[in-house]
Design a protein around this motif. Structure first.
Motif, PDB file in Angstrom:
ATOM      1  N   TYR A 330       0.933  -1.247  -0.036  1.00  0.00           N
ATOM      2  CA  TYR A 330       0.082   0.081   0.067  1.00  0.00           C
ATOM      3  C   TYR A 330       0.987   1.276  -0.097  1.00  0.00           C
ATOM      4  O   TYR A 330       0.770   2.169  -0.869  1.00  0.00           O
ATOM      5  CB  TYR A 330      -0.827  -0.114   1.297  1.00  0.00           C
ATOM      6  N   TRP A 331       1.905   1.149   0.909  1.00  0.00           N
ATOM      7  CA  TRP A 331       2.610   2.548   0.952  1.00  0.00           C
ATOM      8  C   TRP A 331       3.704   2.582  -0.207  1.00  0.00           C
ATOM      9  O   TRP A 331       3.785   3.773  -0.381  1.00  0.00           O
ATOM     10  CB  TRP A 331       3.567   2.449   2.500  1.00  0.00           C
ATOM     11  N   ALA A 332       4.252   1.414  -0.727  1.00  0.00           N
ATOM     12  CA  ALA A 332       4.978   1.534  -1.902  1.00  0.00           C
ATOM     13  C   ALA A 332       4.105   2.212  -3.010  1.00  0.00           C
ATOM     14  O   ALA A 332       4.774   2.811  -4.002  1.00  0.00           O
ATOM     15  CB  ALA A 332       5.420   0.171  -2.301  1.00  0.00           C
ATOM     16  N   MET A 333       2.780   1.721  -3.127  1.00  0.00           N
ATOM     17  CA  MET A 333       2.032   2.292  -4.232  1.00  0.00           C
ATOM     18  C   MET A 333       1.629   3.788  -4.235  1.00  0.00           C
ATOM     19  O   MET A 333       1.421   4.402  -5.027  1.00  0.00           O
ATOM     20  CB  MET A 333       0.760   1.281  -4.426  1.00  0.00           C
ATOM     21  N   VAL A 334       1.657   4.135  -2.879  1.00  0.00           N
ATOM     22  CA  VAL A 334       1.571   5.603  -2.368  1.00  0.00           C
ATOM     23  C   VAL A 334       2.777   6.210  -3.127  1.00  0.00           C
ATOM     24  O   VAL A 334       2.620   7.358  -3.732  1.00  0.00           O
ATOM     25  CB  VAL A 334       1.616   5.830  -0.856  1.00  0.00           C
ATOM     26  N   ILE A 335       3.811   5.798  -2.978  1.00  0.00           N
ATOM     27  CA  ILE A 335       5.139   6.425  -3.584  1.00  0.00           C
ATOM     28  C   ILE A 335       4.883   6.249  -5.094  1.00  0.00           C
ATOM     29  O   ILE A 335       5.254   7.456  -5.812  1.00  0.00           O
ATOM     30  CB  ILE A 335       6.291   5.650  -3.077  1.00  0.00           C
ATOM     31  N   LEU A 336       4.524   5.263  -5.461  1.00  0.00           N
ATOM     32  CA  LEU A 336       4.500   5.175  -7.029  1.00  0.00           C
ATOM     33  C   LEU A 336       3.198   6.350  -7.561  1.00  0.00           C
ATOM     34  O   LEU A 336       3.722   6.858  -8.526  1.00  0.00           O
ATOM     35  CB  LEU A 336       3.725   4.006  -7.461  1.00  0.00           C
ATOM     36  N   PHE A 337       2.130   6.363  -6.776  1.00  0.00           N
ATOM     37  CA  PHE A 337       0.995   7.215  -7.159  1.00  0.00           C
ATOM     38  C   PHE A 337       1.603   8.574  -7.272  1.00  0.00           C
ATOM     39  O   PHE A 337       1.498   9.582  -8.341  1.00  0.00           O
ATOM     40  CB  PHE A 337       0.180   7.302  -5.840  1.00  0.00           C
ATOM     41  N   GLY A 338       2.562   9.020  -6.210  1.00  0.00           N
ATOM     42  CA  GLY A 338       2.984  10.403  -6.478  1.00  0.00           C
ATOM     43  C   GLY A 338       4.031  10.417  -7.268  1.00  0.00           C
ATOM     44  O   GLY A 338       4.236  11.302  -8.022  1.00  0.00           O
TER      45      GLY A 338
END
Length: 495
Positions: A330-338
């Motif tokens: 989840y937090w890795a994809m938050v980084i990807l999102f940004g």
């Protein structure tokens, strides 16, 4: 847990946080450099003092943007293994830089170049060539900016499962971009590029790991494609090979002479910093477009049967599914999102900055109000840039084509400045009337063929225009005799 990890308030919060980070960098840069004289060199080139680390990331975040992450994975999904050429694109772009970047850097420091057309003006001292080159660059920049605006909408909408509408995402991030670019110029752009580039690299790498774990790897996707879509495993045949090769040549030359990339050459602190940043860039095709290609191939099995329009949101769909699996992803994809959104914005801000510089210095400062000082010229560039962005927003409200098509279109005309830029840098005999004739004929041919869809032998229309351009600019340079004054201008400009 929600079906889409970034739907609802979580997607909105992520968008707001990354927007706030970019805005904070702009405000910090403005406050830190508030006392500096607002000259063209300071605002558009960061004072010509960008070091190797930041220079690398501003090159990286500019080169690998919305079309790379949001657009290239869907293209791999639709085309299959033929899209391996996307890796070659970026390798060839670095080769294109090395043809002229080190020499251009030396000349830029010697003659204090600010805008991409400054070299052409000094080399040929022809108002016609300078104006036509500026027009072609502005066309390419507006096209490129439109591409990034569309990518912002697709990226955020896909990553939030539609919670943040396409149009709302576009308005929000374009507004943020205009504010921090207005405040800090090149320094704001370069520093945000660094943050954006790091987030993009980390996010894409973890997205691929998650895709392999939860959707199966490339072998599994390949086995699936054999049964469902065997055409995606093929290689180009006949005209397809010619088309593939022509596209590689088009991108190698066209992307290397991006006006905003040229300004990064001018902004380098030293020739060593420039060369080292380009050496690092040589590895990036494998760890960026290569990983994105693999993600697109895995998507064939993960989300089969998507239409062309639906496939444009493939990355967002995959990221949401992976993010819903556990806290780490989840937090890795938050980084990807940004990282995705920030990388798109990072290219858009670079384009807008260069577009403003051409308008303020090359058009307003030279032909409309030559008495205006740097501060007034910069203000005119900022305001005109905002007006152009507003116009592009109207077009982007309902995007006219896929990201890939928008990406290709800009090269057809932009590439017509290549003979003046690259040959003119090394060949003293190149005649200004020959250059003007070649640019006009090449532009007319490329424009007609691009907008009518003509593509003889599968070769890109921009290359047919470039061929005619070269024939006239080189052939006439041998036939026309240069005056002693023109010979002296050429000798001084490139020595």
């Amino acid at each position: 847990m929600e079906d889409l990890a970034f739907s609802g308030t979580s997607g909105i919060m992520i968008m707001l946080v990354y927007g706030a980070l970019m805005l904070a960098i702009g405000i910090f840069t403005y406050l830190r450099n508030k006392g500096l004289h607002q000259s063209h060199k300071e605002f558009y080139l960061g004072g010509g003092s960008i070091g190797m680390f930041v220079l690398f990331f501003t090159f990286f975040a500019t080169q690998y943007s919305g079309n790379t992450i949001v657009g290239y994975a869907p293209t791999a999904y639709r085309m299959g293994f033929m899209w391996l050429q996307s890796i070659t694109f970026f390798i060839l772009i670095v080769i294109g830089y090395m043809l002229f970047a080190p020499r251009l850097y030396v000349l830029s420091k010697k003659y204090n170049f600010i805008t991409p057309t400054d070299f052409i003006e000094r080399r040929f001292q022809s108002k016609g060539i300078s104006i036509l080159a500026a027009i072609l660059m502005l066309y390419g920049l507006c096209n490129f900016l439109l591409e990034q605006i569309v990518a912002i909408g697709h990226g955020v909408s896909g990553l939030t499962g539609g919670t943040v509408p396409y149009q709302a995402a576009v308005i929000f991030f374009v507004t943020i971009m205009i504010i921090y670019g207005w405040l800090g110029g090149m320094r704001s752009v370069a520093y945000t590029d660094t943050m954006q580039g790091i987030a993009l690299l980390v996010g894409v790498a973890i997205l691929l790991v998650g895709a392999v774990i939860y959707f199966g790897g490339v072998p599994s996707a390949t086995d699936y494609a054999v049964t469902v879509s065997p055409e995606k495993l093929g290689v180009p045949q006949g005209d397809g090979i010619v088309s593939w090769f022509s596209m590689l040549v088009l991108v190698m030359i066209g992307a290397a002479i991006y006006p905003h990339a040229i300004q990064r050459i001018y902004a380098a602190k030293s020739e060593k910093a420039l060369k080292n940043s380009l050496k690092w860039m040589a590895w990036m095709p494998f760890v960026t477009s290569g990983l994105v290609f693999l993600i697109g191939i895995i998507g064939i099995q993960a989300f089969p049967g998507l239409s062309e329009g639906e496939s444009e949101q493939l990355v967002g769909m995959m990221a949401n599914h992976i993010a819903s699996q556990n806290t780490f992803f989840y937090w890795a994809m938050v980084i990807l999102f940004g990282g995705i959104v920030a990388a798109i914005v990072s290219t858009a801000d670079s384009v807008l900055l260069t577009l403003s510089s051409i308008i303020s210095k090359d058009i307003y400062g030279k032909y409309i109000n030559p008495q205006a000082d740097d501060k007034k010229q910069i203000l005119v560039g900022k305001l005109t840039g905002v007006v152009l962005v507003a116009g592009l927003l109207i077009i982007a409200w309902y995007p006219p084509a896929t990201l890939y098509r928008i990406f290709i279109l800009k090269f057809e005309l932009l590439i017509q400045i290549a003979p003046a830029f690259i040959l003119g840098m090394y060949w003293k005999r190149m005649h200004k009337h020959a250059v003007m004739t070649g640019m006009v004929i090449g532009t007319v041919i490329a424009a007609y063929m691009a907008f009518t869809g003509l593509k003889p032998l599968g070769i890109a229309s921009g290359l047919w225009g470039l061929l005619a351009n070269l024939v006239f600019s080189v052939g006439l340079s041998f036939l026309l005799k240069s005056s002693e004054a023109d010979k002296g201008i050429a000798e001084k400009a490139i020595s």
